[in-house]
Write an enzyme that holds these catalytic residues in place. Structure first.
Site, mmCIF file in Angstrom:
data_model
loop_
_atom_site.group_PDB
_atom_site.id
_atom_site.type_symbol
_atom_site.label_atom_id
_atom_site.label_comp_id
_atom_site.label_asym_id
_atom_site.label_seq_id
_atom_site.Cartn_x
_atom_site.Cartn_y
_atom_site.Cartn_z
ATOM 1 N N ASP A 8 21.862 20.852 43.610
ATOM 2 C CA ASP A 8 22.865 21.860 43.249
ATOM 3 C C ASP A 8 24.179 21.466 43.933
ATOM 4 O O ASP A 8 24.294 20.362 44.499
ATOM 5 C CB ASP A 8 22.371 23.280 43.590
ATOM 6 C CG ASP A 8 22.343 23.565 45.088
ATOM 7 O OD1 ASP A 8 22.612 22.653 45.899
ATOM 8 O OD2 ASP A 8 22.038 24.715 45.463
ATOM 9 N N CYS A 65 19.213 20.814 47.873
ATOM 10 C CA CYS A 65 20.173 21.920 47.819
ATOM 11 C C CYS A 65 20.701 22.118 49.232
ATOM 12 O O CYS A 65 20.563 21.217 50.069
ATOM 13 C CB CYS A 65 19.540 23.183 47.217
ATOM 14 S SG CYS A 65 18.144 23.886 48.111
ATOM 15 N N THR A 67 19.764 24.197 51.739
ATOM 16 C CA THR A 67 18.666 24.253 52.720
ATOM 17 C C THR A 67 17.439 23.461 52.296
ATOM 18 O O THR A 67 16.566 23.191 53.121
ATOM 19 C CB THR A 67 18.198 25.715 52.903
ATOM 20 O OG1 THR A 67 17.752 26.195 51.627
ATOM 21 C CG2 THR A 67 19.319 26.588 53.436
#
Ligand code: RB5
Length: 148
Positions: A8, A65, A67
């Site tokens: 992302d 992403c 985390t």
């Protein structure tokens, strides 16, 4: 080995570093996005990447992403996927040896680029040990296929 890579907006920079790193090592890799800093939903990239591994189009997947957590949750919803969220070299090795993980998740806001490369190198090169670990995985995959 063919690897599918997805990220992302929180992970796209690390994803492009990992893409270049894998290519340098002669590993075939396709980065399916997002590829830009605009806010996107990790599920829109992580689920398709995991599906491509589950369907056999790719041998392994790497999803990134902020985390790594959203990506790992999303990937693990896909039947046949064993996604490991990894932020150290030890678990990168052991998740291949014990869990036969087929997707690796990392958090770009958690670790630096050099550690991420070490993790990827270790995870890509790791070998499943089988034996008692295969029995344990089989129980998990049986549970999944019974749609409890
Ligand atoms: C995006 O801000 C962030 O929530 C995402 O990259 C990820 O960390 C979710 O688990």
């Amino acid at each position: 080995m063919k690897v599918v890579l997805a990220s992302d907006h929180g992970g796209f920079e690390l994803a492009s570093e990992i893409e270049a790193f894998l290519k340098e090592r002669g590993i075939e890799v396709d980065n399916i996005g997002c590829g830009c800093p605009d806010s996107v939903d990790y599920s829109d990239y992580g689920i398709p990447a995991a599906e491509k591994v589950a369907e056999g189009e790719y041998d392994r997947g790497i999803v990134i992403c902020g985390t790594g957590i959203g990506m790992s949750i999303a990937a693990n919803k896909v039947r046949g996927i064993r996604c490991a969220l990894v932020h150290d070299v030890y678990t990168a090795r052991v998740t291949r040896e014990h869990n036969d993980s087929n997707v690796l998740a990392m958090g770009a806001r958690v670790i630096g680029v050099d550690l991420a490369k070490e993790i990827v190198k270790t995870w890509i090169g790791g070998q499943f040990e089988g034996g008692r670990h295969a029995r344990r995985i089989e129980k998990v995959m049986d549970y999944e296929s019974n749609e409890n």
